[in-house]
Design an enzyme around this catalytic site. Sequence first.
Site, PDB file in Angstrom:
ATOM      1  N   LYS A  71       0.830  -1.199   0.000  1.00  0.00           N
ATOM      2  CA  LYS A  71       0.000   0.000   0.000  1.00  0.00           C
ATOM      3  C   LYS A  71       0.863   1.247   0.000  1.00  0.00           C
ATOM      4  O   LYS A  71       1.996   1.213   0.488  1.00  0.00           O
ATOM      5  CB  LYS A  71      -0.866   0.033   1.281  1.00  0.00           C
ATOM      6  CG  LYS A  71      -2.000  -0.945   1.325  1.00  0.00           C
ATOM      7  CD  LYS A  71      -2.759  -0.822   2.641  1.00  0.00           C
ATOM      8  CE  LYS A  71      -3.893  -1.832   2.725  1.00  0.00           C
ATOM      9  NZ  LYS A  71      -4.961  -1.618   1.755  1.00  0.00           N
TER      10      LYS A  71
ATOM     11  N   ARG B  74     -10.396 -11.406   2.026  1.00  0.00           N
ATOM     12  CA  ARG B  74     -11.278 -12.445   1.475  1.00  0.00           C
ATOM     13  C   ARG B  74     -10.614 -13.816   1.528  1.00  0.00           C
ATOM     14  O   ARG B  74     -11.283 -14.834   1.614  1.00  0.00           O
ATOM     15  CB  ARG B  74     -11.691 -12.062   0.047  1.00  0.00           C
ATOM     16  CG  ARG B  74     -10.563 -12.010  -0.942  1.00  0.00           C
ATOM     17  CD  ARG B  74     -10.915 -11.218  -2.190  1.00  0.00           C
ATOM     18  NE  ARG B  74     -10.880  -9.769  -1.962  1.00  0.00           N
ATOM     19  CZ  ARG B  74     -11.202  -8.858  -2.870  1.00  0.00           C
ATOM     20  NH1 ARG B  74     -11.591  -9.237  -4.079  1.00  0.00           N
ATOM     21  NH2 ARG B  74     -11.134  -7.571  -2.587  1.00  0.00           N
TER      22      ARG B  74
HETATM   23  N1  BES Z   1      -8.151  -3.696   4.522  1.00  0.00           N
HETATM   24  C1  BES Z   1      -8.293  -3.300   3.160  1.00  0.00           C
HETATM   25  C2  BES Z   1      -9.604  -2.552   2.911  1.00  0.00           C
HETATM   26  C3  BES Z   1      -9.725  -1.186   3.509  1.00  0.00           C
HETATM   27  C4  BES Z   1      -9.439  -0.079   2.756  1.00  0.00           C
HETATM   28  C5  BES Z   1     -10.170  -1.012   4.790  1.00  0.00           C
HETATM   29  C6  BES Z   1      -9.594   1.176   3.294  1.00  0.00           C
HETATM   30  C7  BES Z   1     -10.329   0.240   5.339  1.00  0.00           C
HETATM   31  C8  BES Z   1     -10.046   1.342   4.589  1.00  0.00           C
HETATM   32  C9  BES Z   1      -8.298  -4.529   2.259  1.00  0.00           C
HETATM   33  O1  BES Z   1      -7.525  -5.583   2.688  1.00  0.00           O
HETATM   34  C10 BES Z   1      -7.757  -4.098   0.944  1.00  0.00           C
HETATM   35  O2  BES Z   1      -6.627  -3.738   0.889  1.00  0.00           O
HETATM   36  N2  BES Z   1      -8.575  -4.155  -0.089  1.00  0.00           N
HETATM   37  C11 BES Z   1      -8.180  -3.768  -1.392  1.00  0.00           C
HETATM   38  C12 BES Z   1      -8.664  -4.810  -2.364  1.00  0.00           C
HETATM   39  C13 BES Z   1      -8.124  -4.620  -3.754  1.00  0.00           C
HETATM   40  C14 BES Z   1      -6.649  -4.916  -3.786  1.00  0.00           C
HETATM   41  C15 BES Z   1      -8.864  -5.534  -4.678  1.00  0.00           C
HETATM   42  C16 BES Z   1      -8.813  -2.423  -1.686  1.00  0.00           C
HETATM   43  O3  BES Z   1      -9.958  -2.202  -1.322  1.00  0.00           O
HETATM   44  O4  BES Z   1      -8.120  -1.573  -2.251  1.00  0.00           O
HETATM   45 MN    MN Z   2      -5.523  -5.405   2.050  1.00  0.00          MN
END
Ligand code: BES
Ligand code: MN
Length: 527
Positions: free
Chosen positions: A303, A377
């Site tokens: 990230k 997931r």
């Molecule tokens: N934990 C994150 C989702 C999240 C994002 C929670 C912002 C709280 C605030 C999750 O694990 C994630 O990173 N999801 C990705 C999925 C994508 C790579 C398909 C996302 O939402 O960007």
């Molecule tokens: Mn994630």
Amino acid sequence: MYRAGWARASAISDNVLMPLLLSSTPVDCTGVPLSAVDTDLLIIPWFQEDGPGALAGNNAIDPATGGEIARALTSKEFQAKPFELLLTAITDRSWRARRVALIGGGSGEQGSDLIRKLATAAGLAARQKRVARAAFAVRGRGDRAELAQAVAEGLTLAEFYGGNYKTAEPPPSAPPAWTVVVLNGMDTTLDPARAAVARGRVLGECSNLARELANEPGNTLTPTEFARRAAALAGDAGVTVEILDEKQIEKLGMGLLLGVARGSVEPPRVIVFRHVPPGAPETPVLGLVGKGITFDTGGISIKPAEKMELMKDDMAGGAAVACAMRAIALLHAPIRVIGVVPTTENMPGGRAIKPGDILRSAAGKTVEVINTDAEGRLILGDGLWYARQLGATHLVDVATLTGSVVVALGKITSGLFGAPDAWVQLVRRVADRAGDRAWQLPLFDEYGDQIKSDIADLMNTGGRAAGSITAALFLKEFVDGVPWVHIDIAGTAWADEARPYLPKGPSGVAVRTLAELAFAMTAIQND
Ligand code: BES
Ligand code: MN
Ligand code: ZN
């Protein structure tokens, strides 16, 4: 030492969790007229439609202030706008309280959702003013006990303190001792309202415990420590808790969870909760599954640095499950409930999974990892499978799953998904009443094409479009037709900006919904 939400986080770290958890101060409940309530500050919700004479007889507050309320309403100093406060003296010496605070309730619906928020806002104000004893009058439309419960929840939510790690600031003073005042409460028995207040107290406290967990930094709350604390707080209430280590996880074949855990030096855990009340029917069995990522760096698909610190709350769903299990046991829910919280860090270590890697789930399905940041997931796929193995007949998972749900619904509404519709609607109704806003999004089959893999059964991402829906459809592959609801709390678990009824930080979302669900399900036929 006084009992308070904020005493607990440090208490947990100090390993003296249990005695403190047991020493919570009850919220009092009374049906005496306002004039007879013995308190330092009387708090009364005040709606825009209310004239100065809205309360009469022994509750007539305006004359008790010497007409101050009528004056403030006329001059528009106080307009009863949502969360507006008017603080004034009670001059009538026959009243026991010396001060009153009106809190504006606006002109909208006067249900339990509003009264809960008013109670929290008033509770925060009373705390700030260091009031020792405060009373809150139950007003609003709807069932009296339901409103009283919401008040107790709201007042308790105001006791959360997230500043445990500050050393330069003195710890906050004890919150006020609370009395919930049921207006005209002498007319009928007060027992239902009393029970409702006690219930609201438990639900508020369990919400605060979940907030404390979500607030803990990743270096403190490792998967091992998360499991230890979750076991302590649920076990203390009588829940049977089992913590599965890597060996047991491996034996179960949870390749998705193990895959995510590979990038971290911290070992994964699966926390398993069982609430089996004596004499409970064999079915239904509610299965609660929570995402327990104690920190989400994204893994190899790392990230950006900005706001990454907030990814310490990526276990908020798991915390909601653990704390709901505590509430379910304390409130003696009459059905069987199972909780499953897979927990790990998502880190980019040298042995981390890479895009293109294929993992085998405990259910047997293979997954091509396209993006290691779609880790929630993965661990939930194995978690849902395990909840089914343990006999769950109805599943609910709660997860900070997608940024996409924040784009769709913002920060005040969780995404709701699932099948069949009757089960989704039951969860939705319960969530509404619990004050956890949720809105259903569709799971049309066609979206499923986005997560078909060329080389494995599934891909773990489906592109930008409908990101929270494809994430939910991925989970659906692991429920094998069992009634299931998925609540995406990525937007609602953490408040970026303070609201009058919710300070910046963890919200405790879904705890009350999950706990209340165990009661709402008693009507479900055993099959
Ligand atoms: N934990 C994150 C989702 C999240 C994002 C929670 C912002 C709280 C605030 C999750 O694990 C994630 O990173 N999801 C990705 C999925 C994508 C790579 C398909 C996302 O939402 O960007
Ligand atoms: Mn994630
Ligand atoms: Zn995540």
